[in-house]
Design a protein around this motif. Structure first.
Motif, PDB file in Angstrom:
ATOM      1  N   THR A  32       5.773  12.032   3.591  1.00 20.98           N
ATOM      2  CA  THR A  32       6.007  11.629   2.214  1.00 20.98           C
ATOM      3  C   THR A  32       6.010  10.123   2.098  1.00 20.98           C
ATOM      4  O   THR A  32       6.640   9.428   2.892  1.00 20.98           O
ATOM      5  N   LYS A  33       5.324   9.615   1.095  1.00 21.80           N
ATOM      6  CA  LYS A  33       5.283   8.180   0.860  1.00 21.80           C
ATOM      7  C   LYS A  33       6.654   7.683   0.422  1.00 21.80           C
ATOM      8  O   LYS A  33       7.293   8.258  -0.448  1.00 21.80           O
ATOM      9  N   GLU A 237      -2.423  12.824   5.389  1.00 24.49           N
ATOM     10  CA  GLU A 237      -2.766  14.224   5.214  1.00 24.49           C
ATOM     11  C   GLU A 237      -2.406  14.988   6.483  1.00 24.49           C
ATOM     12  O   GLU A 237      -1.780  14.453   7.391  1.00 24.49           O
ATOM     13  N   TYR A 345      -6.763  -0.590   1.553  1.00 23.77           N
ATOM     14  CA  TYR A 345      -6.182   0.237   0.495  1.00 23.77           C
ATOM     15  C   TYR A 345      -5.607   1.519   1.075  1.00 23.77           C
ATOM     16  O   TYR A 345      -6.184   2.111   2.005  1.00 23.77           O
ATOM     17  N   GLN A 347      -4.036   5.578   0.617  1.00 23.40           N
ATOM     18  CA  GLN A 347      -4.659   6.802   0.119  1.00 23.40           C
ATOM     19  C   GLN A 347      -4.512   6.947  -1.388  1.00 23.40           C
ATOM     20  O   GLN A 347      -5.248   7.717  -2.017  1.00 23.40           O
ATOM     21  N   ASP A 348      -3.582   6.198  -1.965  1.00 20.98           N
ATOM     22  CA  ASP A 348      -3.417   6.254  -3.423  1.00 20.98           C
ATOM     23  C   ASP A 348      -4.359   5.299  -4.145  1.00 20.98           C
ATOM     24  O   ASP A 348      -4.328   5.195  -5.369  1.00 20.98           O
ATOM     25  N   GLY A 349      -5.196   4.593  -3.389  1.00 18.68           N
ATOM     26  CA  GLY A 349      -6.148   3.668  -3.983  1.00 18.68           C
ATOM     27  C   GLY A 349      -5.578   2.289  -4.256  1.00 18.68           C
ATOM     28  O   GLY A 349      -6.308   1.383  -4.662  1.00 18.68           O
ATOM     29  N   LYS A 350      -4.279   2.117  -4.032  1.00 16.14           N
ATOM     30  CA  LYS A 350      -3.656   0.824  -4.258  1.00 16.14           C
ATOM     31  C   LYS A 350      -3.718  -0.023  -2.985  1.00 16.14           C
ATOM     32  O   LYS A 350      -3.895   0.501  -1.886  1.00 16.14           O
TER      33      LYS A 350
END
Length: 376
Positions: A32-33, A237, A345, A347-350
């Motif tokens: 979990t992030k 993942e 970046y 995995q959330d693209g940020k």
């Protein structure tokens, strides 16, 4: 950098293979992030508000006089004759990749030039490293260079980007010579190319002598965001997870293994199974963060036979791994043209947020990605 349709298709195929194989040895568990503790700036952006005494590349303390200044990037060789390198344990960021003949070279990056000790052996520039340094607006220091590197530096000089070249260096051991900022230490090697060095004080003097503007005028130049408080565990993942060690392969004779020391919270660097030691302190190099970026590495396209042995990296973008605190996650990276900074970046693209500490970045050929080994 070239990016044809063939390479686009090849990259997709390799990316799928990478997802299956890269973390095959890790636990199949999702992580979990954690909340990003970075503070918001007064303008409402999510960039961390680093205090003046905090290094934007490591999140650790630095001198307040370095705030708002350009970083310095120093070319250091990694041939067997160059080891142990002076100052190996000190850079904020180390970027390492193939140059020619299966050997690697490193670029050591410091946000605070006053924290640069005796470093070296300083070695010649390659054009890919020039592009990386230019993208960060770093002051680039080197001893000589390839023809493509000098050609690029010449074109950038017309735009006001000046480098510090140690090609003309002082007499052996005579550091009192004025006007010289690189020196030889024959106690390291009798070969001229394996004993050149410099220091932060000499680089600062060189920048002053050459009237190089040290103010950082480029926005968003750092390759990632450093966490401002606490610590975070990489997440991913089902194919990501625990990572007690990671081995990456540049070539048959250049392999790095980073082994996690839970007590120190750092990854210890081994080169071909031997500890990588700092020539100044004799301590083993250890970093908080390991980033492995994959890309196409090809021969430099030229009719000049002397330059055909050089390597060329596709710096457009691709996938990567981020390892810290005994865990790993899949990430991506992007650069683009020469003036764009290298960026990572999540995995959330940020923009990737990493833990406070030093970072090693390896530019690994796509052809060797299946050789990446990760242990639980």
């Amino acid at each position: 950098m070239k990016k044809g349709t063939f390479f686009k298709i090849l990259s997709v195929v390799l990316a799928v293979m990478f997802i299956v194989l890269a973390f095959a040895g890790c636990k199949g568990k999702e992580y979990t992030k954690t909340d990003d503790p970075s503070e918001s700036n007064t303008d409402g952006t999510t960039e961390p508000a680093y205090p003046a005494n905090i290094n934007p590349l490591t999140g650790l303390e630095m001198s307040e006089s370095a705030a708002g200044k350009r970083p310095v990037a120093i070319m250091v060789e990694n041939s067997p004759a160059a080891r142990p390198q002076w100052g190996l344990s000190t850079p904020d960021i180390v970027i390492e990749g193939l140059v020619e003949g299966g050997i690697t070279r490193m670029m050591w990056i410091y946000a605070d030039v006053s924290q640069v000790p005796k470093v070296g052996p300083v070695r010649s520039a390659r054009h890919d490293y020039v592009e990386l340094a230019y993208g960060m607006n770093a002051v680039f220091a080197h001893w000589g260079g390839s023809k493509p590197a000098y050609s690029l530096l010449s074109s950038l000089a017309s735009k006001g980007y000046l480098d510090v070249d140690g090609k003309f260096i002082g007499t052996n051991g005579n550091e009192s010579q004025k006007g010289y900022y690189f020196f030889k230490d024959p106690t390291h090697s009798n070969a001229t190319e394996h004993c050149g060095y410099t220091t932060g004080a000499y680089l600062a003097a060189a920048m002053e002598s050459k009237k190089i503007d040290t103010a950082q005028t480029k926005e968003d130049w750092a390759p990632f965001t450093v966490i401002t408080s606490g610590d975070r565990t990489p997440y991913g993942e089902a194919t990501s997870g625990t990572c007690s060690s990671i081995t990456v392969t540049f070539s048959s004779s250049y392999k790095h293994t980073f082994k996690y020391d839970a007590e120190k919270g750092l990854y210890l660097n081994f080169m071909n199974t031997s500890p990588m030691l700092d020539g100044n302190t004799k301590e083993q190099m250890a970093v908080k963060n390991v980033i492995v970026m994959y890309t196409n590495v090809t021969g430099y396209q030229t009719s000049n036979q002397g330059d055909q042995k050089l390597r060329e990296w596709d710096l457009t973008g691709g996938d990567a791994l981020y390892v810290s605190n005994g865990y790993g996650e899949k990430i991506t990276w992007k650069k683009g043209d020469a003036s764009s900074p290298l960026k990572f970046y999540g995995q959330d693209g940020k923009e990737l947020t990493i833990n406070r500490g030093q970072t090693w970045i390896g530019v690994i050929p796509n052809g060797n990605r299946e050789l990446t080994q990760v242990a639980e």
